[in-house]
Design an enzyme around this catalytic site. Structure first.
Site, mmCIF file in Angstrom:
data_model
loop_
_atom_site.group_PDB
_atom_site.id
_atom_site.type_symbol
_atom_site.label_atom_id
_atom_site.label_comp_id
_atom_site.label_asym_id
_atom_site.label_seq_id
_atom_site.Cartn_x
_atom_site.Cartn_y
_atom_site.Cartn_z
ATOM 1 N N GLU A 49 46.117 44.434 17.606
ATOM 2 C CA GLU A 49 46.833 45.714 17.473
ATOM 3 C C GLU A 49 47.622 45.750 16.159
ATOM 4 O O GLU A 49 47.694 46.781 15.496
ATOM 5 C CB GLU A 49 47.749 45.937 18.684
ATOM 6 C CG GLU A 49 46.947 46.255 19.949
ATOM 7 C CD GLU A 49 47.813 46.338 21.201
ATOM 8 O OE1 GLU A 49 48.605 45.405 21.427
ATOM 9 O OE2 GLU A 49 47.694 47.327 21.942
ATOM 10 N N GLY B 222 47.892 41.949 21.161
ATOM 11 C CA GLY B 222 48.868 42.435 20.190
ATOM 12 C C GLY B 222 48.517 42.023 18.770
ATOM 13 O O GLY B 222 48.861 42.725 17.808
ATOM 14 N N GLU C 258 43.694 42.084 27.217
ATOM 15 C CA GLU C 258 44.827 42.297 28.129
ATOM 16 C C GLU C 258 44.400 42.506 29.573
ATOM 17 O O GLU C 258 45.089 42.105 30.511
ATOM 18 C CB GLU C 258 45.652 43.502 27.664
ATOM 19 C CG GLU C 258 46.498 43.250 26.419
ATOM 20 C CD GLU C 258 45.771 43.494 25.112
ATOM 21 O OE1 GLU C 258 44.511 43.519 25.111
ATOM 22 O OE2 GLU C 258 46.440 43.651 24.080
ATOM 23 N N ALA D 283 50.438 39.004 22.260
ATOM 24 C CA ALA D 283 51.848 38.925 22.637
ATOM 25 C C ALA D 283 52.103 37.552 23.243
ATOM 26 O O ALA D 283 51.171 36.872 23.669
ATOM 27 C CB ALA D 283 52.145 40.015 23.662
HETATM 28 N N1 3HC Z 1 51.125 33.535 24.702
HETATM 29 C C1 3HC Z 1 51.696 32.349 24.988
HETATM 30 N N2 3HC Z 1 51.011 31.179 25.025
HETATM 31 C C2 3HC Z 1 49.701 31.240 24.763
HETATM 32 C C3 3HC Z 1 49.038 32.448 24.472
HETATM 33 C C4 3HC Z 1 49.813 33.642 24.432
HETATM 34 N N3 3HC Z 1 49.285 34.826 24.129
HETATM 35 N N4 3HC Z 1 47.739 32.197 24.268
HETATM 36 C C5 3HC Z 1 47.573 30.868 24.437
HETATM 37 N N5 3HC Z 1 48.767 30.297 24.734
HETATM 38 C C6 3HC Z 1 49.018 28.865 24.937
HETATM 39 C C7 3HC Z 1 48.240 28.301 26.118
HETATM 40 O O1 3HC Z 1 48.941 28.468 27.317
HETATM 41 C C8 3HC Z 1 48.094 26.851 25.724
HETATM 42 O O2 3HC Z 1 49.326 26.226 25.997
HETATM 43 P P1 3HC Z 1 49.359 24.693 26.440
HETATM 44 O O3 3HC Z 1 48.750 23.925 25.314
HETATM 45 O O4 3HC Z 1 50.810 24.438 26.663
HETATM 46 O O5 3HC Z 1 48.542 24.603 27.698
HETATM 47 C C9 3HC Z 1 47.964 26.915 24.200
HETATM 48 O O6 3HC Z 1 48.489 28.180 23.817
HETATM 49 C C10 3HC Z 1 46.537 26.807 23.705
HETATM 50 O O7 3HC Z 1 45.731 27.745 24.424
HETATM 51 P P2 3HC Z 1 44.287 27.355 24.966
HETATM 52 O O8 3HC Z 1 44.331 26.023 25.613
HETATM 53 O O9 3HC Z 1 43.816 28.520 25.754
HETATM 54 O O10 3HC Z 1 43.488 27.205 23.592
HETATM 55 P P3 3HC Z 1 42.014 27.676 23.233
HETATM 56 O O11 3HC Z 1 41.819 27.291 21.834
HETATM 57 O O12 3HC Z 1 41.060 27.226 24.257
HETATM 58 O O13 3HC Z 1 42.060 29.283 23.321
HETATM 59 C C11 3HC Z 1 42.881 31.487 22.927
HETATM 60 C C12 3HC Z 1 42.858 30.026 22.456
HETATM 61 C C13 3HC Z 1 41.493 32.100 22.792
HETATM 62 C C14 3HC Z 1 43.866 32.228 22.051
HETATM 63 C C15 3HC Z 1 43.314 31.544 24.429
HETATM 64 O O14 3HC Z 1 44.503 30.798 24.569
HETATM 65 C C16 3HC Z 1 43.595 32.920 24.929
HETATM 66 O O15 3HC Z 1 42.685 33.615 25.311
HETATM 67 N N6 3HC Z 1 44.880 33.308 24.961
HETATM 68 C C17 3HC Z 1 45.293 34.564 25.536
HETATM 69 C C18 3HC Z 1 45.076 35.682 24.563
HETATM 70 C C19 3HC Z 1 45.542 36.977 25.154
HETATM 71 O O16 3HC Z 1 45.340 37.277 26.310
HETATM 72 N N7 3HC Z 1 46.188 37.796 24.325
HETATM 73 C C20 3HC Z 1 46.694 39.057 24.781
HETATM 74 C C21 3HC Z 1 48.099 38.863 25.267
HETATM 75 S S1 3HC Z 1 48.748 40.315 26.015
HETATM 76 C C22 3HC Z 1 49.146 41.315 24.727
HETATM 77 O O17 3HC Z 1 48.908 40.984 23.601
HETATM 78 C C23 3HC Z 1 49.832 42.580 25.100
HETATM 79 C C24 3HC Z 1 49.844 43.565 23.982
HETATM 80 O O18 3HC Z 1 48.799 44.482 24.118
HETATM 81 C C25 3HC Z 1 51.133 44.318 23.941
#
Ligand code: 3HC
Length: 700
Positions: A112, A109, A132, A70
């Protein structure tokens, strides 16, 4: 067909190849599932269903990854339609096969979405997961209900409660991916979709797979809860993850999905979610250095040297070796080197025994570490990190030697935790290459790298150590040069107040317990006993002449040291020890009572709330001064230092964020009260007063 929704062009592109619709998510950098993507997927599927020439659909990520979850930036704001569950409903309503094609990181997501598609293919190098929990949440769109149906509740618990992703290959072994594609992912996904069509396979939905969630022994969940008791103490997310997976084994899927959504919103509304998302973005922001031009490129680090084969030096050397960088460990005696190498080997062997490292990885790392007693042998290293005795004279002597032997342009880094970087740099003719790289003990475990710029450190040197942090898989923060930098400077007031509280009425165990309840991994006295009380004693003795005569000073720790009670290593400190078990000690109690009397302090009942405020608010007040002076670039950098270097509970977001959540005005009012009662140490920081009186947070 679903209701028409607003679609931002290009967030999801639509094309048809050989009768297969290809929906490509185009939302760089990580294809997060923002509103436009959600709407785009629904629109694409509508189109694919309506087009008689289309036989199946493939959902694939453009750029470096499938959907990484998400859009976290939308959290905490009013939700916008279509919601993610609407997207999933649309997938399940498809009359034609939908195949998810996975590369990069299919997370949250994103995974998912994939789990809702009829089939999943992926390339070897990708990863899938439900992280998450790391954001204070649980999967909110079916992850807790669908994943157990595919991989069974035990594996699902492991993945969802840890939040750690698994490689696609492993996911394929577990049945979560149907086919690993060798070669081009889209070609492979198209071929798979055609095969499914040709074979007229009935559409397969995870919601209908109930075998693995039927007749599950409830003891699994009771045991799992027990197993995370210590690690997940204070957190909400992990517990809700378990509750939701358990529900998958008890209720029909639609009821389970409703319950999961309820838990998801409960977590979403919790301050922990806000704190953990603050931590996520802050970690990334900390790497951005204002004023450092994009043109400044970090120097490549392909070889390293570490001075000092003690605990710290050895740990630092392990970091380089783990990152595949050859490293030379230098110490003056063969004995110190042998001992240091022995400790390194033992640490690696423990990881192998625990299963967190493979034997081959250990062998590879050990081969990258060599030892020498001669400065001439390290001259060609791209970076040298000094981790010798914490004394200015010794450091300067060493830097003088480095100046002579290191190749031009090598980074000369010091691992000092308090000393003046600029003074160290004066013993070289190249202060532009000198910088602080403050690792935290144990350096092979702790994630923080506090880089400290000197007045003359060049932009290139700064960029290099910030990039080095990433290379070493650390979290880097850039600090300015002052006594104790960010982390240790703030710690000073925390320890001071903990000791004063002893004299005012607390016992060590009361203070430790209150702060551990707050969420610290270890209270100050158990921590002091673990680290060794003699180090602080030596520093205090060295600085005694600087202390004004009328300044309040607690002698309790000094008196323990005078008795040879240096903590765990001597079997006694603030506690007595049997192994690692800390027991309250009447000798300590007597000393504390004597000191209260000697100071003329009447002991009183002290609440846990006061203990937390007295110990934690100095972090906030000093943090504000650090911010005011420009020692930290932003308040969130201070939070990162405390989260990754000092065990501050991540569900509170770091001291500065925590203070904002309480309200800076309230924090200031309490600090003013302490100032009145306890005097000068509690003088409120100007910036705190300014922000609080303006009704703002740190950034506002
Ligand atoms: N939403 C918005 N922005 C995101 C994002 C997300 N899910 N994931 C990463 N970004 C952004 C980062 O803030 C960063 O922004 P910036 O360049 O402005 O600083 C950019 O994307 C690149 O991210 P990273 O520097 O972390 O890049 P990496 O290549 O090192 O890592 C990644 C990539 C493994 C995807 C890591 O960013 C990550 O772990 N992201 C979070 C993933 C996550 O937690 N997903 C679950 C979200 S909650 C959800 O899905 C709820 C659902 O169940 C309903």
């Amino acid at each position: 067909m679903s209701e028409p929704v607003a679609v931002t062009p290009n967030a999801v592109s639509y094309a048809v190849r050989d009768g297969i619709a290809v929906l490509t998510i185009e939302n760089p950098p990580v294809n997060a599932l923002g509103q436009a993507v959600r709407a785009g997927i629904i629109a694409g599927l509508d189109q694919a269903d309506a087009d008689a020439s289309v036989q199946a659909a493939v959902i694939i990520g453009g750029g470096r990854t499938f959907i990484a979850g998400a859009d976290i930036k939308e959290f905490g704001k009013p939700p916008t339609q279509p919601y993610l569950p609407d997207v999933l409903k649309r997938i399940e309503a498809m009359t034609k096969p939908v195949v998810a094609a996975l590369h990069g990181t299919a997370l949250g997501g994103g995974f998912e979405v994939a789990l809702t598609c009829h089939w999943r293919v992926g390339i070897d190098s990708g990863q899938v997961g439900l992280p998450e929990v790391k954001l204070g949440l649980l999967p909110g769109s079916g992850g807790t209900q669908r994943l157990p149906r595919v991989v069974g509740p035990k594996v699902a618990l492991d993945m969802i409660v840890s939040g750690n992703p698994i490689p696609n290959k492993k996911a394929a072994e577990l049945g979560a991916i149907d086919e690993i594609v060798n070669g081009d992912l889209l070609d492979g996904a198209l071929a798979f979709a055609k095969k499914v069509v040709a074979e007229k396979r009935p559409l397969r939905l995870v919601r209908d797979m109930n075998d693995k969630v039927s007749n599950v022994d409830p003891a699994l969940f009771a045991d799992y809860r027990k197993s995370i008791e210590k690690k997940a103490k204070g957190f909400l997310g992990p517990w809700r993850c378990i509750d939701a997976v358990e529900i998958a084994t008890k209720l029909p899927i639609d009821d389970g999905l409703l319950k999961e959504r309820e838990f998801f919103f409960e977590c979403m509304a919790s301050p922990q979610r806000a704190a953990q998302i603050h931590a996520f973005f802050s970690e990334r922001e900390a790497t951005k250095i204002p004023g450092l031009s994009e043109d400044v490129k970090p120097k490549p680090i392909k070889s390293a040297a570490v001075l000092g084969a003690g605990t710290m030096g050895g740990g630092i050397a392990m970091n380089f070796a783990n990152a595949g960088i050859p490293v030379k460990l230098l110490d003056v005696s063969q004995e110190a080197l042998s001992k240091g190498l022995g400790t390194i080997e033992k640490n690696y062997a423990t990881s192998v025994a625990r299963g967190s490292m493979k034997q081959e990885a250990m062998d590879r790392a050990m081969k990258l570490i060599s030892a020498t007693q001669h400065f001439e042998d390290i001259g060609d290293a791209d970076i040298v990190v000094e981790a010798v005795f914490e004394e200015m004279g010794v450091k300067k002597d060493v830097f003088g030697k480095l100046d002579k032997v290191m190749k031009p342009g090598a980074v000369l880094a010091t691992n000092t935790s308090t000393l003046d970087i600029d003074e160290i740099a004066t013993s070289t003719k190249r202060p532009q290459d000198v910088i602080g790289t403050h690792f935290f003990s144990p350096a092979n475990v702790m994630k923080l790298l506090e880089n400290v710029r000197g007045a003359k450190s060049s932009p290139e040197t700064i960029a290099t150590v910030m990039a080095l942090g990433k290379q070493l898989k650390k979290v880097s923060v850039l600090a300015g040069n002052c006594d104790g930098f960010i982390g240790n400077r703030m710690l000073h007031g925390y320890l001071r107040e903990a000791n004063f509280l002893l004299e005012e009425g607390c016992s060590p165990e009361q203070i430790d317990r209150a702060l551990e309840e707050f969420g610290l991994a270890m209270g100050p006295f158990r921590m002091g006993d673990l680290a060794g009380l003699d180090v602080g004693w030596r520093i205090r003795k060295g600085k005694a002449h600087l202390r004004p005569k009328d300044e309040r000073y607690s002698r309790v720790a000094d008196r323990l040291c005078e008795l040879g009670r240096f903590g765990q290593k001597t079997g006694a400190g603030f506690y007595t020890y049997e192994g690692r078990d800390a027991r309250p000690d009447p000798v300590v109690k007597d000393i504390i009572l004597e000191e209260s009397k000697a100071q003329g302090i009447e002991r009183r009942e002290i609440s846990d709330e006061e203990i937390v405020q007295r110990c934690m608010y100095p972090l906030v007040n000093e943090g504000a001064k650090i911010l005011e002076e420009g020692i930290a670039i932003r308040s969130s950098d201070i939070d990162i230092v405390y989260l990754f270097g000092y065990g501050f509970p991540v569900y509170r977001g770091g001291p500065m964020f925590w203070a904002e959540q309480i309200g800076l005005d309230k924090v200031l009012a309490t600090i003013r009260g302490f100032h009145k009662t306890h005097g000068k140490f509690w003088e409120p920081a100007k910036l705190l007063v300014q922000r609080a009186e303006a009704g703002k947070g740190w950034k506002g």
